[in-house]
Design a protein around this motif. Structure first.
Motif, short mmCIF file in Angstrom:
data_model
loop_
_atom_site.label_atom_id
_atom_site.label_comp_id
_atom_site.label_asym_id
_atom_site.label_seq_id
_atom_site.Cartn_x
_atom_site.Cartn_y
_atom_site.Cartn_z
N ASN A 331 48.02 41.10 39.22
CA ASN A 331 47.08 40.78 39.97
C ASN A 331 45.74 41.15 39.29
O ASN A 331 44.66 40.49 39.59
N MET A 332 45.84 42.04 38.29
CA MET A 332 44.70 42.62 38.01
C MET A 332 44.03 42.01 36.58
O MET A 332 42.97 42.36 36.23
N ASP A 337 39.46 38.52 40.47
CA ASP A 337 39.83 39.73 41.19
C ASP A 337 39.14 41.06 40.56
O ASP A 337 39.43 42.20 41.23
N SER A 338 38.38 40.81 39.53
CA SER A 338 37.97 42.16 38.99
C SER A 338 36.66 42.75 39.47
O SER A 338 36.26 43.74 39.11
N ARG B 8 46.73 49.02 48.61
CA ARG B 8 47.64 49.35 47.79
C ARG B 8 47.42 50.98 47.48
O ARG B 8 46.44 51.19 47.03
N GLY B 167 33.60 32.27 38.94
CA GLY B 167 34.04 33.55 38.55
C GLY B 167 34.36 34.60 39.72
O GLY B 167 35.29 35.37 39.68
N ARG B 169 35.65 34.97 43.74
CA ARG B 169 36.52 34.08 44.66
C ARG B 169 35.56 33.47 45.80
O ARG B 169 34.77 34.15 46.15
N LYS B 173 38.28 39.43 49.86
CA LYS B 173 39.25 39.82 50.45
C LYS B 173 38.98 40.30 52.09
O LYS B 173 37.98 40.85 52.48
#
Lengths: 554, 554
Positions: A331-332, A337-338, B8, B167, B169, B173
Motif C-alpha cells: 500500500n505504501m 497514499d503518501s 494499523r 495525485g 485521492r 481515508k
C-alpha cells in the motif's frame, strides 16, 4: 528580438455611468508625489525631465539597495519580475513561524521614495547601441514568489503552477524602455546540479513564497501524522525532514526547525515531537566550511545536542514524490497514499521517505545573463571606451561580447562595477589577442557579476556594499576617481536554541553561543529597511517568546 | 455508510539510523500537557479517563467559542476541515491590508487549552444509535482556507484547486470516533442562488484564503493597469471592482477597499486612483436593511462621498472569465488577453468588465446537514426522550428524522439548543400526526440551526452567545433548569474613511460617524481571543496609520 507593441491610445475613455467622487483631502497631489509617473512610457518620459534615467534590473540585495540609495537627481526605474525586496536572512525565521512573512519584505514602490519608478516584468533583451531594454510583463505570473531553478520558459513546474497558467498566454506582452545608465542585478537561480526530480519536488528557500510553502508543509506533516488513519510507518516518514546543502542557509533552517519542534510543536503534539528527525545532507566533508575550525566544532556539537543530524559526504541522486517502494508493503508505494511525502535517494543511504526536502546548494547563473547577454554586438561607441589602446577604426570591423567568467558565467566587471567587453576572436585567427573595452554606463554587481581577479563571497553583504558604494558614487558623480573595495564585516549564523556563531576579522573576533545569537538578531534588526519592520520584528520576537510561535496553517 | 479502516499498528518502529537527542529542558511533560492525546484513537480514549467526551463539529464562531468555554471536566474533541478559527469581522480588514491575515486567526490547538483535542477532517456521517461519528481526513485538502459554495464532492472549482488535487485521492481515508455529547456547528456555505459562473469565478469572503486571494488580486489589478502594455480600455476594467450583496460584509469590504485606494494606492499610483470604480450590487431596494432609516441614509451619504456606488434592484445573471465581447474590438474578447478580468452580467446593465467580483449574498445550508443528517433512524433510545407523551412501545415501529426548517433546511432545536426529532409519517397515513422527540445529548446552534419559533439573526453574535451559554450550562451541569435567551447587543458596521454605524436597543442608542468607528474597533479588539492578537491588532493599526498599508503582493 521581440517585436514592440506600442501602447494603444483610445481617443477618450467613455465616461462610465458609475461615477467616481474623490475625497480631495486624502488625494495625493502634493509635492512629494509629483515626481511619480505610473502610467505609460510617455508619462515616464515626461516626469523624467532633464534627469538621467537609471534602469535597475532586479529587486534583490543589489538592485533594491541601490534604488533606495540613489538620489532624486536621477529617475530610477526598477524592472523586476517581483514587486518587492526580500530580506533573505530572515526567510528561515518566517518559514518556521518565528517571524511573520511580511517582516522580511519591502515593496519596491514606496511613498517615501517617489523618485523610484517600477515596472513588473522580466528583462528580456538589451540593445546597447540604442540603449533600450525589452521587458516582458509578469504581473499575473505563477512563478511569482518562488525560487527559480530553471529558465521560466522551460516549464517543469508543479501542477499547481501549470494550471494557474492555463488561460494565460505563455509569453507576456513586451515593451521597450530606454536607459541612460543600466544596472544588471538580476541575481542567480537555485542550483540543482541537474539532480533528478529536484527542480520539481524540492522546497527551495529563496523567496517568500518558498518560505510560506515550507511553513505550511511542516505543520501539515504534523497534522497528518496525528490523524488516527496514519500508520506508524507513514508517521515516521512525515516527520523526517531533509535539508540538502550545509551552508549557512541550510544549517540555519535546520536550527530554526529544531526550535519550532522543541519549543512549540512538542507541546501541541507531545507524542510526535520525539519522532522528528532533521537531517542535513552535504556532498562535502564539512558543513559551514567558511567558519574556522573551532567555531565549526562548536556548531557541530550544538546541532548534535539539538537533534539535527549532519550527514556529510552524501550524494543525492534523486527526489521523487511518493514513499520508498518496498516489497513487503504494497500500500505504501502509491503516490496517492503518501500524503505528500517524498523519497530522497542518496548514494550512501538509498531511499528514505521524507515529509519535505529543503534544497539549498547555492547558485546557478541567471538565464538572462546566460542567454540574453551572450550575443555579439557592434561596438557600442556611445557607451564603451577601449581599455587597451586599439585604434578606433578597428572597432567597427569587430564583434563584441560581454566578458564572463569561464566557469560560473558571471559578468566580469572592473573595480568600478562596470561591465567589461571583449572583441570576439574568430577561431581561425586565435593568434590575434582580443581587444577589451569598458561599458561606461552599464553596471553589474551582486551574485550575477564578478570583479575581475577578486573572489568576493556571493552574499547579501557583498551585494549591499556594492550597491551602497555605487549609489554614493553616482549621487556624487565621482565614479572615475574611486574604486570599490570590499570590507569583510564578518560572517554569522544561527545554530538554534538561542545560540549562534559570529566570526569577524576585526576587534570583535570570534563569538559563539548566546552572545553571538544576540549579535545576529541585533545586526538583522539594524539592517532591516523600513521602520514598519524595525517595529514589527521585535514585536514578533516578543510575542513568540511570550506565547509561542503561531502554528496556524493556511 | 463508509467503511472504517482501523489504524494499523506496526510491531515496533525500526530505530532510525538518524538518532534524535531531545533537549529535556524544553520538552513538555508538565502537568498542563498531560491531558493531551495526539496520536491515535486509543491514546484519545486513554487520556479521556472517566470524563465525558464532547465532540464539536466545526471551528467557527459556534464550535470554536464553545470549545474554549468548556472546562477540563470534559474531553473536548473538535473535528473540523480547517485547523483554525476565523475572526470573521476582521476579514475585510485583512483583505485590504489594514491588518495582517493572522490577526484574524486562532489555531484550534493551543498550549493554553490542553483539554481540547483536534482532528482535521470532514464530518461525514453520524450514527446516533451507536453514538459514533464518521470522519474523512482533510489535512492535505485543496479547499482549505476558501469559502465553500457547493458540496466538495461536486468539484466545480478552479483549475488551481483541481490540479492541486491531482495525485491526491478523491476521497480521504475515514475513521470513526465515539461521542458522549455531540455538537453540530458546521455552519453554512456561501449562497450563490445557482447564478451562472459565480461558484467558479467569484471571490468569496468567508475564510482567510479568500481574503488573501482578494488582497493579491486587488493589488495585481493596479500593477497590471500601470504596465505600459495595458490599453486604456483594459485599465478601466481592471480598476472596476464589483461587490454583490449589500449586507454588512459586502458594504464593509467596499468601505475598506475605498480606504485602501484613497489612503494608500492614490499615492503609489496617482494616475490610476481616479479611475477606480467600486460598485455594490444588490437585488433588494436597499442595502444595510437591518439598520433603521436614519442610519441607512447616513450610510448612503458616506458611501457616495467615498465613491462607492450602490446599485440596488440589480439582478446578476452571470459571472465569467474574460472581458465583455464587443463587435468593435476583436482583441478584447480573448480570455488570455484579459489579464484575469471577469465579465459581470446584470439584467439592468448588461455586460461589465471587472477586475474582480466579491460575492457576499448570504448562506446556503451545509451539505453535511442537508445530506448526512437527512436520513431516517430507529429511535435512539439512549439519546432521545419523547416530548409528546407517546407510548414507548410505539417507538420501535417508527422511523425518526431530524426536524429541519422547511425553507432554510436549518436543524430545529429547542431553547436548550437540543436537536429535535420527529417520526416519519408515511404519505398514506398523513392524517396521523407525527410524534416528536428531543435528543438529550446532541446539540446544534449557529448558522446551521434554528431555535423553534425564534428568528435570530445568522450572525457571529448569535453563535457566540449560544456557545457561551451552552458551555456554561454544560460546565455547571444545569442545562435542565435553564433556557437560552438571545440578548441583542446591537449591530454595527464600518463605512470607510474612519466612520461607522452602531445601532443598539440599550442606553447607547444609535451612533454614526467617527465615534461609531471607534466603538467598532474597540469592540472587535475586546472580542479578539488571544493576547497575541490583542497586541498585534493595535500594532498594525498604528503602523498603518503611521506608514500606510503594506502593499506587498505575494
Amino acid at each position: 528580438m521581440a517585436s514592440l507593441r506600442p501602447i494603444r491610445r483610445l481617443p477618450t475613455p467613455l465616461i462610465d455611468s458609475i461615477t467616481y467622487r474623490s475625497r480631495p483631502a486624502t488625494h495625493c497631489f502634493s509635492q512629494s508625489c509629483r515626481n511619480r509617473a505610473t502610467v505609460g512610457l510617455d508619462a515616464l518620459d515626461a516626469s523624467k525631465g532633464d534627469r538621467e534615467r537609471i534602469v535597475i534590473l532586479g529587486s534583490g540585495w543589489a538592485g533594491y539597495v541601490l534604488s533606495q540609495r540613489l538620489s532624486a537627481k536621477y529617475q530610477t526605474l526598477v524592472i523586476s519580475p517581483r514587486s518587492y525586496f526580500v530580506f533573505t536572512p530572515l526567510l528561515n525565521s518566517t518559514a518556521t513561524g518565528t517571524l511573520e512573512f511580511r517582516t522580511a519584505l519591502e515593496p519596491v514602490r514606496s511613498k517615501r521614495k517617489p523618485n523610484i519608478e517600477f515596472m513588473q516584468g522580466w528583462a528580456d533583451d538589451v540593445d546597447f547601441g540604442r540603449k533600450m531594454i525589452t521587458v516582458e510583463e509578469s504581473v499575473v505570473d505563477p512563478h511569482q514568489g518562488k525560487a527559480m531553478a530553471e529558465d521560466r520558459r522551460e516549464d517543469h513546474s508543479t501542477g499547481e503552477v501549470k494550471s494557474e497558467k492555463k488561460g494565460l498566454r505563455k509569453e507576456g506582452k513586451r515593451w521597450e524602455v530606454s536607459y541612460d545608465k543600466l544596472v544588471v542585478t538580476v541575481g542567480c537561480y537555485s542550483q540543482t546540479f541537474g539532480t533528478k526530480g529536484v527542480k520539481e519536488n524540492a522546497f527551495f528557500m529563496k523567496d517568500v513564497g518558498d518560505a510560506r510553502r515550507i511553513r505550511k508543509r511542516v505543520l501539515e506533516c504534523f497534522e497528518v501524522a496525528s490523524l488516527p488513519t496514519t500508520s506508524e510507518k507513514l508517521r515516521e516518514q512525515l516527520l523526517r525532514f531533509a535539508i540538502v546543502g550545509g551552508g549557512p542557509t541550510g544549517m540555519e533552517f535546520g536550527a530554526e526547525l529544531s526550535d519550532l519542534v522543541h519549543q512549540d510543536l512538542s507541546k501541541l503534539y507531545p507524542d510526535l515531537a520525539p519522532k522528528v528527525r532533521i537531517a542535513v545532507y552535504d556532498v562535502a566533508k564539512t558543513v559551514l566550511s567558511m567558519f574556522d575550525e573551532k567555531l565549526g566544532k562548536y556548531a557541530m556539537q550544538t546541532f548534535r545536542r539539538e537533534g539535527v543530524e549532519v550527514r556529510t559526504s552524501h550524494h543525492v541522486q534523486e527526489l521523487r514524490p511518493g514513499l520508498p517502494r518496498t516489497g513487503s508493503d504494497e500500500n505504501m508505494d502509491d503516490v496517492a497514499d503518501s500524503q505528500g511525502c517524498y523519497t530522497l535517494t542518496t548514494e550512501e543511504d538509498g531511499d528514505v521517505g521524507v515529509g519535505l526536502c529543503v534544497w539549498s546548494t547555492g547558485n546557478m547563473m541567471n538565464p538572462f545573463v546566460q542567454k540574453a547577454l551572450d550575443k555579439t554586438y557592434g561596438f557600442p561607441s556611445s557607451s564603451a571606451s577601449i581599455t587597451d589602446g586599439k585604434q578606433p577604426d578597428e572597432l567597427d570591423t569587430k564583434e563584441w561580447m560581454i566578458e564572463k567568467h569561464p566557469k560560473t558565467g558571471a559578468i566580469i566587471v572592473d573595480d568600478r562595477l562596470r561591465v567589461q567587453l571583449h572583441s570576439k576572436t574568430s577561431p581561425s585567427s586565435d593568434e590575434k589577442p582580443a581587444s577589451s573595452a569598458t561599458m561606461t554606463d552599464v553596471f553589474a554587481f551582486g551574485d550575477n557579476a564578478m570583479i575581475r581577479d577578486a573572489q568576493l563571497p556571493a552574499t547579501a553583504q557583498t551585494a549591499a556594499q556594492q550597491a551602497l558604494w555605487l549609489g554614493k558614487r553616482l549621487n556624487k558623480g565621482d565614479l572615475e576617481s574611486q574604486h570599490f573595495t570590499f570590507k569583510n564585516l564578518g560572517i554569522m549564523t544561527y545554530l538554534g536554541n538561542s545560540k549562534g556563531l559570529v566570526q569577524t576579522e576585526g576587534w570583535l573576533g570570534d563569538i559563539s553561543g548566546r552572545a553571538a545569537w544576540l549579535i545576529w538578531r541585533g545586526a538583522y534588526l539594524t539592517m532591516s529597511v523600513s521602520w514598519r519592520n524595525k517595529i514589527l520584528i521585535p514585536v514578533y520576537w516578543f510575542l513568540n517568546w511570550a506565547f509561542g510561535r503561531d502554528i496556524t496553517r493556511f
